[in-house]
Design an enzyme around this catalytic site. Structure first.
Site, PDB file in Angstrom:
ATOM      1  CE  LYS A  20      -3.512  -2.806   1.866  1.00 52.63           C
ATOM      2  NZ  LYS A  20      -4.210  -2.878   3.504  1.00 52.63           N
TER       3      LYS A  20
ATOM      4  CG  ASP B 261      -9.192  -0.039   5.096  1.00 49.30           C
ATOM      5  OD1 ASP B 261      -9.715  -0.255   4.012  1.00 49.30           O
ATOM      6  OD2 ASP B 261      -8.626  -0.665   6.250  1.00 49.30           O
TER       7      ASP B 261
ATOM      8  CD  GLN C  92      -2.906  -3.895   6.351  1.00 48.22           C
ATOM      9  OE1 GLN C  92      -3.017  -3.232   6.234  1.00 48.22           O
ATOM     10  NE2 GLN C  92      -3.704  -5.357   5.867  1.00 48.22           N
TER      11      GLN C  92
END
Ligand code: NAP
Length: 289
Positions: free
Chosen positions: A57, A124, A101
């Site tokens: 990422k 997200d 994460q």
């Protein structure tokens, strides 16, 4: 020769190529509009796969002009300490998006932590405010994998309106939001899961089958109709590399379009994280002007 190379290339939906287009468009936008998006990634513990994902990422972000800062917390981090780190990033006016994460070490509760992320920085799309907005059809951040699947289908010229779509897997991360998005694009959606009786009876009727389970060969050739579009979200690590949920070479003989693993949905997930980060930056910049 790989499995993907054995299949008629016109059938393959190339996630790397489509993600590349999306990233190029974003890079152009960032440059033309002199944007300076900043993504914060929180990495807790030493999960090797998580480290690889965060690195990927970070790499994509830097290629297109998004700044990233990774906050590493050790394996023993308490829930309170994690919440404090998220709170600090919520308050930090230099940060546009916060990525936590997953998975977290088992002593931590991911849902509680995600609920702390400010909805406007929740790139997200997993915070319950953004989830609620998605389910009500309101604008908000949408989880990256389902958003990427819709983008992949659209850019591959696949008609969603009126299509019979079957989604296998009902997680908050993939299956549930994807079912909602497909329905919002006027597909008729069936959401299947581990308690579904005769899964094949549903998948055989589908124009679009999406599998988000995480078990190889969940979808075999006898389960799909001739000409169906098959999207494989699953990722299972094997000694021979990554494999999806779909029996790729056999299903590809019947499908009109199919995504490979790797190189299908995965790259789109990262591209959508970048897009959500740019959107968060633009929206915050507008607010402060
Ligand atoms: P998850 O939370 O474990 O959910 C799996 C879902 O599959 C559950 O809803 C489960 O049903 C269902 N299921 C399990 N066995 C089944 C069976 N035999 N038949 C039908 N349904 C079954 O997983 P997830 O987070 O959604 O991820 C799914 C897969 O996608 C994983 O392999 C993950 O690594 C991968 N993934 C890939 C990307 C990407 O970017 N490519 C992104 C996210 C996830 P119940 O609800 O009844 O338990």
């Amino acid at each position: 020769m790989t499995m993907t190379e054995l299949v008629n290339p016109s059938k393959i939906i190339d996630g790397n190529a489509v993600a590349g287009q999306v990233l190029e468009e974003l890079a152009k936008k960032i440059k033309q509009e002199s944007l300076a998006p900043h993504l914060a990634a929180i990495l807790v513990g030493n999960d090797p796969a998580s480290k690889i994902y965060v690195n990927m990422k970070q790499k994509r972000a830097s290629e297109i002009g998004i700044k990233t800062t990774v906050f590493r917390l050790n394996d023993e981090t308490s829930q309170e300490k994690l919440h404090q780190a998220i709170h600090d990033l919520n308050m930090n006016s230099d940060i546009d998006g916060i990525l936590l994460q997953l998975p977290l070490p088992s002593h931590l509760n991911p849902n509680r932590a995600i609920s702390i992320i400010h909805p406007e920085k929740d790139v997200d799309g997993l915070n319950y405010i953004n989830s609620g907005k998605l389910h009500m059809g309101l604008a908000g951040f949408i989880p990256c994998t389902p958003l990427g699947i819709i983008e992949l289908l659209k850019r591959s010229g696949i008609t969603l309106e009126g299509a019979n779509a079957v989604v296998v897997g009902r997680s908050n991360l993939v299956g549930k939001p994807l079912a909602r998005l497909l329905e919002q694009h006027n597909a008729t959606v069936t959401l299947c899961h581990s308690k579904t009786k005769s899964l094949e009876a549903f998948t055989r009727m589908a124009d679009i089958v999406v599998s988000a389970v995480g078990k190889p060969k969940t979808i075999t050739a006898n389960m799909v109709k001739e000409g169906a579009v098959v999207i494989d979200v699953g990722i299972t690590r094997t000694p021979n590399g990554l494999v999806g949920d779909v029996d790729f070479p056999m299903v590809a003989l019947k499908a009109s379009k199919i995504t490979p693993v790797p190189g299908g949905v995965g790259p789109m997930t990262i591209a959508m994280l970048m897009r959500n980060t740019v959107t968060a930056h633009v929206l915050r910049r507008r607010e402060t002007q």
